[in-house]
Design a protein around this motif. Structure first.
Motif, mmCIF file in Angstrom:
data_model
loop_
_atom_site.group_PDB
_atom_site.id
_atom_site.type_symbol
_atom_site.label_atom_id
_atom_site.label_comp_id
_atom_site.label_asym_id
_atom_site.label_seq_id
_atom_site.Cartn_x
_atom_site.Cartn_y
_atom_site.Cartn_z
ATOM 1 N N GLY A 124 -6.226 13.852 -6.125
ATOM 2 C CA GLY A 124 -5.912 13.937 -4.305
ATOM 3 C C GLY A 124 -6.134 15.350 -4.263
ATOM 4 N N LEU A 133 0.547 14.794 -3.851
ATOM 5 C CA LEU A 133 -0.670 14.064 -3.450
ATOM 6 C C LEU A 133 -1.067 14.153 -5.553
ATOM 7 C CD1 LEU A 133 -2.895 16.405 -1.283
ATOM 8 C CD2 LEU A 133 -2.478 13.694 -0.753
ATOM 9 N N ARG A 135 1.122 10.264 7.139
ATOM 10 C CA ARG A 135 0.547 9.259 6.498
ATOM 11 C C ARG A 135 2.235 8.152 7.265
ATOM 12 N NH1 ARG A 135 -0.355 10.391 0.491
ATOM 13 N NH2 ARG A 135 2.137 10.176 1.071
ATOM 14 N N ASP A 163 4.956 4.718 2.198
ATOM 15 C CA ASP A 163 5.352 5.839 3.272
ATOM 16 C C ASP A 163 6.298 5.223 4.302
ATOM 17 O OD1 ASP A 163 4.678 7.358 1.154
ATOM 18 O OD2 ASP A 163 2.430 7.947 2.712
ATOM 19 N N ASP A 178 -4.245 9.233 6.263
ATOM 20 C CA ASP A 178 -3.782 10.172 4.676
ATOM 21 C C ASP A 178 -4.513 11.449 4.389
ATOM 22 O OD1 ASP A 178 -4.971 10.445 1.742
ATOM 23 O OD2 ASP A 178 -4.040 8.393 1.177
ATOM 24 N N TRP A 179 -4.606 12.432 4.049
ATOM 25 C CA TRP A 179 -4.704 13.703 4.423
ATOM 26 C C TRP A 179 -6.015 13.488 3.413
ATOM 27 C CZ3 TRP A 179 0.231 15.866 2.618
ATOM 28 C CH2 TRP A 179 1.374 15.867 4.096
ATOM 29 N N THR A 180 -6.137 12.691 2.722
ATOM 30 C CA THR A 180 -7.191 13.013 2.122
ATOM 31 C C THR A 180 -8.206 11.849 2.690
ATOM 32 O OG1 THR A 180 -6.621 10.710 0.206
ATOM 33 C CG2 THR A 180 -6.333 13.261 -0.809
ATOM 34 N N HIS A 181 -8.217 11.718 3.304
ATOM 35 C CA HIS A 181 -9.377 10.940 4.568
ATOM 36 C C HIS A 181 -9.288 10.919 5.891
ATOM 37 C CE1 HIS A 181 -8.966 8.431 0.207
ATOM 38 N NE2 HIS A 181 -10.482 8.471 0.633
ATOM 39 N N SER A 183 0.767 -1.383 0.259
ATOM 40 C CA SER A 183 -0.015 0.193 -0.049
ATOM 41 C C SER A 183 0.461 0.863 -0.400
ATOM 42 C CB SER A 183 -0.464 -0.025 1.267
ATOM 43 O OG SER A 183 -0.185 0.369 2.190
ATOM 44 N N ARG A 184 0.122 2.635 0.061
ATOM 45 C CA ARG A 184 0.597 3.478 -0.097
ATOM 46 C C ARG A 184 1.206 3.698 1.082
ATOM 47 N NH1 ARG A 184 -0.952 9.442 -3.101
ATOM 48 N NH2 ARG A 184 1.094 10.860 -2.223
ATOM 49 N N LYS A 185 0.387 3.671 2.082
ATOM 50 C CA LYS A 185 1.059 3.790 3.339
ATOM 51 C C LYS A 185 2.526 3.504 3.903
ATOM 52 C CE LYS A 185 -0.641 4.156 8.446
ATOM 53 N NZ LYS A 185 0.620 3.878 8.832
#
Length: 167
Positions: A125, A120, A77, A7, A97-100, A2-4
């Motif tokens: 994003g 983003l 994240r 990161d 995540d800043w988008t959630h 995953s992206r997380k």
């Protein structure tokens, strides 16, 4: 992966070990923090404890918040940034995540994004971030963004890594 997880792997290794070596523009300078404080003071002008949501884990923002008596929550994240870089209490952090954002609607007076737009995807994003900022800000709240701009005169690769230019 995953992206997380990606990161966490990145920030938990090379970047985190070298975080103390980062300087401007990756880390804000005193002028940047003065501009944030001024923007907040001009825009907010309210009594009581100001609630500032930091998108990222910039230590300089923690210092500024303490100086002004603001309540600050850092959202990042990368768990490694929150555990190893953020100087404030762990209770003032949220790994997300800043988008959630898992935060209540209308609960923040100020949202500050410290140079994170490049992290983003554009435009989706950016649109998701804007929707979350709008959701978590109280009516009349303030969104402050520190963005990076290109220098007037572009640097060469040799300038950046400190080697003399080839002839």
């Amino acid at each position: 992966m995953s992206r997380k997880e990606d990161d966490d792997r990145y920030w938990g290794t090379a970047a985190l070990r070298r975080f103390g070596l980062f300087g401007p523009p990756l880390r804000p300078v005193a002028e940047d923090m003065d501009l944030l404080a001024g923007a907040v003071a001009r825009r907010m002008g309210r009594n009581g404890t100001l609630r500032l949501l930091l998108l990222g884990s910039t230590p300089e923002v923690w210092a500024l918040a303490r100086e002004h008596g603001w309540a600050v929550m850092a959202v990042d994240r990368a768990r490694a940034m929150l555990s190893d870089v953020w100087p404030g209490p762990r209770a003032s952090t949220c790994c997300a995540d800043w988008t959630h954002l898992p935060l209540a609607a209308g609960g923040q007076d100020v949202v500050f994004l410290d140079g994170g737009l490049q992290m983003l995807a554009y435009p989706d994003g950016h649109a998701a971030l804007a929707a979350q900022v709008r959701r978590v800000l109280r009516p009349g709240g303030c969104f402050v963004l520190r963005a990076f701009v290109l220098p007037r005169q572009r640097e060469t690769v040799a300038d950046v890594i400190g080697q003399p230019p080839a002839r």
